[in-house]
Design an enzyme around this catalytic site. Structure first.
Site: not given
Ligand SMILES: *[C@@H]1O[C@H](CO)[C@@H](O)[C@H](O)[C@H]1NC(C)=O
Ligand SMILES: *[C@@H]1O[C@H](CO)[C@@H](O)[C@H](O)[C@H]1NC(C)=O
Ligand SMILES: *[C@@H]1O[C@H](CO)[C@@H](O)[C@H](O)[C@H]1NC(C)=O
Ligand SMILES: *[C@@H]1O[C@H](CO)[C@@H](O)[C@H](O)[C@H]1NC(C)=O
Length: 726
Positions: A655, A657, A707, A717
């Site tokens: 995607h 940002d 990314h 995480r």
């Protein structure tokens, strides 16, 4: 500003040139005898003697050890007993008619010039007997009209100091046949206002003034700006004793500076500086430490860590903690469990005891007072961040009854002491206050009030302060009560700025409704916030260029500390309402998220203001470094913590940002807390598979930097993400 002091300045300025030379032939300093009455060796008396010895005066102390019957004159010597003692002393001087006697108070007086100077000035007056004068008539105002009028200076007699030839003093004091508690000043006044007696006695008043105090840079001497003269004797007037502290403390760096060096010199040879450091650990003095947590206090864990790291043998410390806050019980519990066997003794009193602050502080003092092996009592409040590990030693070495280290609010003039008192006993700023706080004047300062942190000798608690309910007095708050008690007893309190010791943190605006409340302290206590939450290697981005570029235009640098990462994750888990990674999202404009993550927004924990400030303070400088000329104001509407875990959301598909640039900070450790994870930038076929806890990526948000979040295969995480300058 003018301060009221009785300055027994025996100089008539205009006589200087003519007579100085002529008279100095006749009188050698040995012909001057200083007489003073002191029944106790108070701190003020020691100060007087220090200044007398410094100038090599020949001093005879009258009445030492005798019971004081001179009436209630507070700390200053006064009353008929003085005259009686002087009369007795003068008898033994009968055959020394050519002597000059200087009779002065001692508890509130110091010399600022030597015997030659005083003799010279006395002779310049051309009188036989000279008294100090003041503006107020005391004790019998009806005598006012009998006083001769004066053209300048003050009109009324002050018996705190006079100088004259022995036989003229004898003439007067031989008339004394009153009681010890009769008034000495009245006695001398009656002699003075009788014109015949005045002539016989050769009695004369000196000019006495209110002065402006001016301090030069080098050798400081008080200058009387009204007469432009340098007083040789300085008498802190009882009526204005509040300012005496300021006055005498100001002298520390001037004429008394040399006195203090002198004292230090003796300390070197006594139980002083060098000795303490050369003592073996078994010989270190025993110290009872009182730690007071009297309100919710940020950075308490750090406070306790700093206390533990003090360089002082732990088996010489008896620790007493008073915690009045339920909120802090978890911190104290942990501290106790980890350290209960570390100290010589360890006692905790918690909020359930509902002690007042005064009671708690008295309890701490009593632990030392009643334990004869307790050499020192060291009191520290939880808002004092000690950065000097040697603090206890450094204070002990000063060898004072009560001494505190100077601590100040970072970047402010706020500190733990007052330079002077107002007439009603509250704060007044002294002329040297700012210089002391800013370290422009360095020394050990006699001050009227201090709080937060100080060291008191056990001996002082068991003697001078024996009878005192130290922290409870009238309706004063505990610190005010302690200092009033000390002042009333003539116990000097000192503050030292000879070293850096640490700082006071702000306890205002400490909101304890969150889980890890210190995170919110970025505005109130920025320095402590930074020390706790910013990665220790952060500054090396700018000094050592440790910034990395693992993929084109993807920058990687340390920014958050371990604690920041852990506390942020805890805060989010404590909040608990993870979004679940659904497309429908009421938190954002439009209510639809195309590439949803399982996250919690900073806004949801009410942390957005603080987070944006963090971006401005700590991210912007990095941006400026790597994207030269691009200055961000740190505007970001999307700030959130993402959670990746195999059984909820494990990865994020490729995607862009909605940002100009994005920061992405790893909040935990690969290998330890999770497996897998990382980030892949498609255009460059470049992945970063081993994120580092506390390190941030910074990369352009769209167009070039498509990314994806690589799958987390095990564990959980966490990352913190901001879309900056959308
Ligand atoms: C403390 O924080 C809570 C939660 O963010 C907030 O609701 C409250 O208004 C704050 N209290 C004060 C006094 O600022
Ligand atoms: C800071 O950098 C040094 C040297 O690279 C490293 O050994 C140390 O672990 C780093 N400290 C932190 C807290 O990351
Ligand atoms: C991407 O890089 C990997 C190794 O890092 C390589 O095996 C692969 O062929 C590369 N793909 C492209 C499209 O260049
Ligand atoms: C997954 O993590 C748990 C503990 O977090 C660990 O015990 C386990 O071995 C891990 N499994 C793999 C496949 O790494």
């Amino acid at each position: 500003m003018s301060y009221c002091f009785t300055l027994l300045d025996i100089s008539l300025f205009f006589f200087f040139l003519t007579y100085t030379f002529y008279f100095s032939f006749f009188f050698s300093p040995e012909k001057l005898l200083v007489l003073t009455v002191a029944t106790q060796e108070t701190d003020g008396f020691h100060r007087f003697m220090q200044s007398a010895n410094y100038f090599k005066f020949n001093v005879k102390v009258l009445g030492m050890g005798e019971e004081w019957k001179g009436g209630d004159v507070g700390r200053s010597i006064g009353g008929g007993q003085k005259v009686r003692l002087l009369k007795e002393a003068m008898e033994s001087l009968a055959d020394q008619e050519d002597f000059v006697v200087l009779f002065v108070d001692s508890y509130d007086l110091i010399f600022a010039g030597g015997p030659e100077e005083i003799l010279r000035k006395f002779q310049q007056t051309n009188h036989k007997l000279v008294f100090a004068a003041e503006g107020i008539i005391w004790p019998d105002s009806r005598l006012a009209e009998k006083y001769p009028s004066v053209r300048n200076g003050k009109r009324f007699l002050n018996s705190g100091g006079f100088i004259g030839y022995t036989r003229y003093i004898q003439k007067i004091v031989n008339q004394w046949d009153l009681h010890d508690n009769d008034d000495d000043q009245l006695f001398y006044t009656k002699v003075y206002v009788d014109p015949l007696q005045r002539v016989i006695s050769g009695l004369r008043l000196t000019i006495v003034y209110e002065v402006l105090l001016k301090f030069g840079k080098e050798r400081v001497r008080v200058r009387n700006t009204v007469y432009n003269s340098l007083p040789a004797i300085i008498h802190g007037n009882v009526n204005t004793k509040v300012n005496v502290f300021f006055f005498f403390s100001s002298m520390n760096n001037g004429i008394l500076y040399s006195l203090h060096s002198h004292v230090k010199f003796t300390l070197h040879h006594g139980r002083g500086f060098c000795q303490l450091f050369s003592l073996s650990k078994q010989e270190f003095p025993q110290v009872t430490v009182g730690i007071y947590i009297e309100q919710p206090t940020p950075f308490l864990t750090e406070f306790l860590e700093r206390f533990l790291s003090l360089d002082y043998p732990k088996d010489k410390l008896n620790v007493f903690v008073h915690n009045s806050e339920v909120y802090h019980e978890k911190h104290i519990q942990k501290f106790w469990e980890e350290n209960k066997d570390v100290f010589r003794s360890f006692k905790v009193v918690g909020p359930e005891e509902t002690l007042t602050q005064g009671e708690a502080r008295n309890m701490g003092i009593d632990l030392c007072r009643k334990d004869l092996s307790c050499d020192y009592y060291f009191s520290i409040d939880a808002d004092v961040m000690l950065t000097n590990r040697q603090t206890i030693k450094l204070l002990i070495e000063q060898n004072r009854k009560i001494i505190g280290p100077l601590v100040t609010r970072h970047g402010k003039l706020w500190s733990n002491f007052w330079g002077a008192l107002s007439l009603d006993g509250y704060y007044a700023r002294s002329e040297d206050y700012i210089d002391i706080v800013q370290g422009k004047r360095v020394g050990v300062w006699n001050i009227p009030f201090m709080a937060h942190i100080y060291l008191i000798k056990g001996h002082t608690l068991r003697n001078e302060l024996k009878e005192r309910n130290v922290f409870v007095l009238e309706r004063l708050d505990p610190d005010m009560a302690m200092c009033r008690n000390a002042r009333d007893l003539g116990l000097f309190m000192y503050v030292t700025n000879r070293h850096e010791f640490g700082r006071l943190i702000s306890i205002a605006n400490y909101n304890t409704s969150h889980y890890n409340n210190d995170l919110w302290q970025i505005f109130e206590n920025p320095l402590d916030w930074r020390e706790k939450y910013i990665n220790p290697n952060y500054t090396r981005i700018f000094t050592d260029n440790i910034l990395e570029q693992p993929c084109p235009d993807v920058f990687w640098f340390p920014v958050l500390s371990e604690k920041a990462c852990d506390e942020l994750v805890e805060e989010m888990e404590n909040h608990g309402s993870w979004s679940g990674g659904r497309h429908e999202d009421k938190r954002i404009n439009g209510g639809y998220e195309t590439v949803p993550t399982d996250d919690i927004h900073m806004k949801q924990i009410d942390f957005d203001k603080e987070w944006l400030h963090f971006i401005r303070e700590f991210i912007s400088p990095v941006t400026l470094k790597v994207f030269s000329g691009y200055y961000t104001k740190g505007y970001a509407i999307m700030n959130f913590v993402v959670k990746y875990t195999p059984n909820r959301q494990a990865y994020l598909r490729p995607h862009h940002d909605s940002s100009t640039f994005t920061i992405n900070i790893a909040l935990n450790n690969k290998g330890l807390d999770f497996q897998g994870g990382g980030c892949r930038f498609h255009r460059y076929n470049c992945s970063i598979e081993s994120p580092r806890k506390g390190w941030s990526f910074m990369h352009p948000g769209r167009l070039t930097h498509l990314h994806e979040g690589l799958p987390t295969t095990n564990g959980t995480r966490y990352i913190a993400v901001s879309f900056i300058d959308p």
